[in-house]
Design a protein around this motif. Structure first.
Motif, PDB file in Angstrom:
ATOM      1  N   MET A 124      22.591   6.648 -23.809  1.00  0.00           N
ATOM      2  CA  MET A 124      22.101   7.992 -24.123  1.00  0.00           C
ATOM      3  C   MET A 124      20.747   8.227 -23.464  1.00  0.00           C
ATOM      4  O   MET A 124      20.486   9.304 -22.912  1.00  0.00           O
ATOM      5  N   ALA A 125      19.887   7.230 -23.519  1.00  0.00           N
ATOM      6  CA  ALA A 125      18.564   7.360 -22.891  1.00  0.00           C
ATOM      7  C   ALA A 125      18.682   7.448 -21.372  1.00  0.00           C
ATOM      8  O   ALA A 125      17.933   8.197 -20.728  1.00  0.00           O
ATOM      9  N   ARG A 126      19.618   6.727 -20.795  1.00  0.00           N
ATOM     10  CA  ARG A 126      19.771   6.738 -19.335  1.00  0.00           C
ATOM     11  C   ARG A 126      20.142   8.114 -18.813  1.00  0.00           C
ATOM     12  O   ARG A 126      19.610   8.576 -17.793  1.00  0.00           O
ATOM     13  N   VAL A 127      21.079   8.785 -19.481  1.00  0.00           N
ATOM     14  CA  VAL A 127      21.560  10.074 -18.979  1.00  0.00           C
ATOM     15  C   VAL A 127      20.659  11.234 -19.402  1.00  0.00           C
ATOM     16  O   VAL A 127      20.904  12.383 -19.023  1.00  0.00           O
ATOM     17  N   LEU A 128      19.613  10.949 -20.158  1.00  0.00           N
ATOM     18  CA  LEU A 128      18.673  11.967 -20.606  1.00  0.00           C
ATOM     19  C   LEU A 128      17.579  12.164 -19.553  1.00  0.00           C
ATOM     20  O   LEU A 128      17.002  11.196 -19.054  1.00  0.00           O
ATOM     21  N   ALA A 129      17.300  13.407 -19.231  1.00  0.00           N
ATOM     22  CA  ALA A 129      16.251  13.718 -18.253  1.00  0.00           C
ATOM     23  C   ALA A 129      14.874  13.447 -18.844  1.00  0.00           C
ATOM     24  O   ALA A 129      14.673  13.525 -20.071  1.00  0.00           O
ATOM     25  N   VAL A 130      13.924  13.141 -18.007  1.00  0.00           N
ATOM     26  CA  VAL A 130      12.539  13.009 -18.450  1.00  0.00           C
ATOM     27  C   VAL A 130      12.095  14.337 -19.069  1.00  0.00           C
ATOM     28  O   VAL A 130      12.314  15.409 -18.498  1.00  0.00           O
ATOM     29  N   GLY A 131      11.513  14.267 -20.238  1.00  0.00           N
ATOM     30  CA  GLY A 131      11.144  15.464 -20.971  1.00  0.00           C
ATOM     31  C   GLY A 131      12.245  15.978 -21.873  1.00  0.00           C
ATOM     32  O   GLY A 131      12.022  16.884 -22.674  1.00  0.00           O
TER      33      GLY A 131
END
Length: 237
Positions: free
Chosen positions: A125-132
């Motif tokens: 989930m964190a990997r596919v999440l954009a910065v911000g």
């Protein structure tokens, strides 16, 4: 991989959810989750463990381009039937077919409790999440999943005295059964989940244990006595 019962329980789950969701979602979670979504100005979302797609449809009504993933084909078929223009893919939370930073909102709406490899799922989930971007999580509280029996102890007149928990620090899969649904829900202490989020360098921006919304029934009163759900929002920086 352990059989978690969702293939056999899919039709019962679809019937239980309907379009408005079950009592817990209507009474506790929908408004708590949607309030965070409305505040975020999101453009693209991934719903991890989307099930029959009900919450994906709510997000799309808000103008957010939403993709849902789930490992249970029967639930995805229902989601596609209800939303032919939507995007619903068969995929496990631990391994998704998306690029790094593909979404500015990732949703886990009471899905972590169903996932055995939760640390891998949170990392994905964190990997596919954009910065911000934000990871918005609703889950059963670890108090409720650690309940002893059905949790409540009653006096001789049938009045609820108190709620009991046991083996809180011991992670385990519990067999749960209600209204034709028979699945495995995973109990873990809250500290296990928190360590997994923090290991991804996510920053906690919101934490809530929502109370029932506008419900004065005896059932709702019992849920005010014991925390049942938790809502967390994590930012990727």
């Amino acid at each position: 991989m352990q059989d978690n019962g969702w293939d056999r329980s899919a039709q019962a789950w679809i019937a239980d959810m309907g379009e408005q969701g079950d009592w817990g979602r209507r009474t506790f979670l929908d408004e708590a989750m949607l309030a965070r979504v409305r505040a975020g100005g999101f453009r693209s979302a991934l719903d991890v463990g989307c099930g029959e797609g009900r919450f994906c449809r709510r997000l799309q009504e808000m103008g957010i381009a939403t993709t849902g993933i789930d490992p249970t084909e029967a639930l995805l078929q229902h989601a596609r039937l209800c939303d032919p223009a939507g995007s619903y893919l068969k995929a496990a939370a631990e391994q998704t077919p998306f690029a790094d930073g593909a979404f500015d909102l990732v949703i886990s709406y009471v899905s972590l409790v169903d996932i055995e490899a939760y640390e891998a799922a949170i990392a994905e989930m964190a990997r596919v999440l954009a910065v911000g971007g934000r990871l918005l999580v609703a889950n059963l509280t670890s108090f409720s999943t650690a309940r002893a029996g059905n949790g409540w102890e009653y006096d001789l007149l049938g009045r609820a005295k108190h709620f009991t928990i046991d083996r809180y620090l011991e992670s385990r899969g519990n067999k749960e059964s209600w209204r034709g649904i028979k699945v495995i829900n995973w109990h873990r202490p809250l500290s296990d989940y928190m360590r997994a989020f923090l290991a991804q360098s996510l920053v906690l921006t919101h934490f809530d244990e929502p109370a029932p919304v506008e419900d004065c029934s005896a059932k709702a009163d019992k849920y005010r006595r014991v925390p049942w759900y938790v809502v967390m929002e994590w930012e990727k920086r």
